[in-house]
Motif scaffolding. Structure first.
Motif, PDB file in Angstrom:
ATOM      1  N   VAL A 253      70.379  94.308  41.282  1.00  0.00           N
ATOM      2  CA  VAL A 253      71.089  93.074  41.619  1.00  0.00           C
ATOM      3  C   VAL A 253      72.074  92.709  40.507  1.00  0.00           C
ATOM      4  O   VAL A 253      73.242  92.383  40.758  1.00  0.00           O
ATOM      5  N   ALA A 254      71.617  92.768  39.255  1.00  0.00           N
ATOM      6  CA  ALA A 254      72.496  92.458  38.126  1.00  0.00           C
ATOM      7  C   ALA A 254      73.634  93.473  38.024  1.00  0.00           C
ATOM      8  O   ALA A 254      74.771  93.111  37.700  1.00  0.00           O
ATOM      9  N   GLY A 255      73.346  94.743  38.331  1.00  0.00           N
ATOM     10  CA  GLY A 255      74.394  95.762  38.297  1.00  0.00           C
ATOM     11  C   GLY A 255      75.459  95.504  39.344  1.00  0.00           C
ATOM     12  O   GLY A 255      76.657  95.720  39.099  1.00  0.00           O
ATOM     13  N   PHE A 256      75.035  95.037  40.524  1.00  0.00           N
ATOM     14  CA  PHE A 256      76.010  94.680  41.561  1.00  0.00           C
ATOM     15  C   PHE A 256      76.931  93.570  41.063  1.00  0.00           C
ATOM     16  O   PHE A 256      78.154  93.622  41.265  1.00  0.00           O
ATOM     17  N   LYS A 257      76.349  92.564  40.422  1.00  0.00           N
ATOM     18  CA  LYS A 257      77.170  91.462  39.905  1.00  0.00           C
ATOM     19  C   LYS A 257      78.098  91.954  38.799  1.00  0.00           C
ATOM     20  O   LYS A 257      79.257  91.517  38.711  1.00  0.00           O
ATOM     21  N   ARG A 258      77.636  92.849  37.963  1.00  0.00           N
ATOM     22  CA  ARG A 258      78.499  93.396  36.911  1.00  0.00           C
ATOM     23  C   ARG A 258      79.717  94.087  37.528  1.00  0.00           C
ATOM     24  O   ARG A 258      80.833  93.953  37.027  1.00  0.00           O
ATOM     25  N   ARG A 259      79.490  94.832  38.594  1.00  0.00           N
ATOM     26  CA  ARG A 259      80.617  95.523  39.243  1.00  0.00           C
ATOM     27  C   ARG A 259      81.585  94.510  39.861  1.00  0.00           C
ATOM     28  O   ARG A 259      82.799  94.724  39.841  1.00  0.00           O
ATOM     29  N   ARG A 260      81.051  93.424  40.444  1.00  0.00           N
ATOM     30  CA  ARG A 260      81.923  92.387  40.999  1.00  0.00           C
ATOM     31  C   ARG A 260      82.761  91.732  39.908  1.00  0.00           C
ATOM     32  O   ARG A 260      83.964  91.502  40.084  1.00  0.00           O
TER      33      ARG A 260
END
Length: 384
Positions: free
Chosen positions: A58-65
């Motif tokens: 989940v945190a990785g998805f936000k980092r990519r965003r």
């Protein structure tokens, strides 16, 4: 006005995803509480590492965003969850990055919704005000640009909360340098063994034979001058062969041609003797200030190894070599049109190449799909 509306629309989408993650964070609170309870009961300790891995996704998805919106990557530095269950649980609990992710999750539940609500209010008011202000009065819009500012704020807060803990990048850098140092030590040891082997099997053996020839010539000089002369001729031949062996060893340490002709000239000479049709391109290396000797030697051996591999294994009949002066150092690219499929585990010399380059804090990228082509890109940092 059209560009402002487009930008505001993109920002609203960004904030909509942020609100969606806020919903996820709300659901994650229940999951975290469940995980904590079953972990304390011991019987459900295996749930903890899996929950942490899900949190990382989940945190990785936000980092990519955030990276997609700002153009700046948000690095991550997690402790690997490996080994037996006890070690994975300990790593999950003690990982500072995991606690930072939880802190972001809790904060994002608040500001994710808040920023979306504010953006919707700005849209409702701005559509009317900016429609009149920009559409009728021909003035720059004043409210709709605030939506993009809200998306910037979300990215800034999330980027700060999801950034690696202080010192994490330094730890990674120390680990990287430790690995490269180990590789450099291994490469140095292999090089010393090669030099010792070449001296023992080549020059030393010829010098021993030369000494024996001279001894025989001395004993034969008084009674058989013709035989002594023949022995001296043989000794001279062996002396020349020993010198050739020593030159070969010296070239393996630091090729003299680098000193005489420079890197570009040395690589062109190397290409001419490779058995391939090699096109050598120089992008600002020749004619200017030279790179340090160690950097030039590493680049020379990279090209030598790459061309040797291409001639022996690739089936190619031509190759391209590019030497480029870059702001950060020296770039080397070697391409061949062979069959590809280079395997570093197959003794192709690529491991030794990596170690030699890593000793100078450089980088090696190898692309060799089956069917070719093989491309080796090397970056050697240096000050020109």
């Amino acid at each position: 006005m059209r560009e402002t509306v487009r930008r505001a629309g993109l920002a609203t989408g960004q904030l909509g995803v942020a609100a969606g993650l806020a919903i996820v964070s709300y659901l994650f609170v229940g999951l975290v509480l469940f995980t904590a309870v079953v972990t304390l009961l011991v019987v459900g300790a295996g749930v903890l590492p899996e929950t942490v891995l899900l949190l990382r996704r989940v945190a990785g998805f936000k980092r990519r965003r955030v990276a997609g919106w700002t153009g700046r990557a948000v690095p991550e530095a997690y402790v690997p969850l490996e080994g037996p269950l006890k070690e994975r649980v300990r790593a999950a609990v003690s990982d500072p990055a995991t606690w930072r992710d939880l802190r972001w999750l809790a904060a994002h539940f608040v500001y994710g919704w808040l920023l979306l609500y504010v953006s919707l209010i700005v849209w409702a008011v701005g559509a009317v005000v900016d429609g009149v202000w920009a559409g009728l009065l021909r003035r720059p819009p004043v409210l709709l640009p605030l939506v993009a500012r809200l998306a910037d704020l979300d990215a800034a807060w999330s980027g700060a909360l999801l950034a690696p803990p202080p010192g994490a990048e330094l730890v990674d850098r120390v680990a990287e340098l430790t690995e490269s140092r180990a590789g450099a030590v291994a490469a140095h040891g292999a090089e010393l063994r090669r030099i010792e082997r070449d001296l023992h099997d080549g020059a030393q053996a010829r010098l021993v034979a030369l000494s024996m020839r001279i001894g025989l010539a001395k004993r034969a000089y008084g009674r058989d001058p013709d035989a002594a002369a023949k022995l001296m001729d043989d000794a001279q031949d062996q002396a020349e062969e020993a010198l050739a062996e020593l030159r070969h060893v010296v070239r393996g340490i630091h090729p003299p041609i680098l000193t005489d002709r420079g890197l570009v000239g040395a690589v062109r000479a190397l290409a001419a003797s490779s058995g391939l049709a090699v096109d050598v391109r120089d992008d600002g290396v020749e004619g200017g200030s030279r790179a340090p000797a160690a950097v030039e030697a590493a680049a020379y051996f990279v090209v030598a190894e790459a061309l040797t591999n291409a001639a022996k294994h690739s089936g190619a009949d031509r190759a391209d070599v590019e030497l480029a002066r870059r702001a950060t150092g020296l770039g080397v690219v070697v391409r061949d049109a062979g069959r590809g499929g280079a395997d570093e585990r197959g003794g192709s010399g690529l491991i030794g190449m990596r170690r030699r380059v890593a000793a100078l804090d450089g980088k090696v990228e190898v692309s060799s799909p089956v069917g070719g082509p093989t491309v080796i890109e090397v970056e050697l940092p240096c000050v020109w």
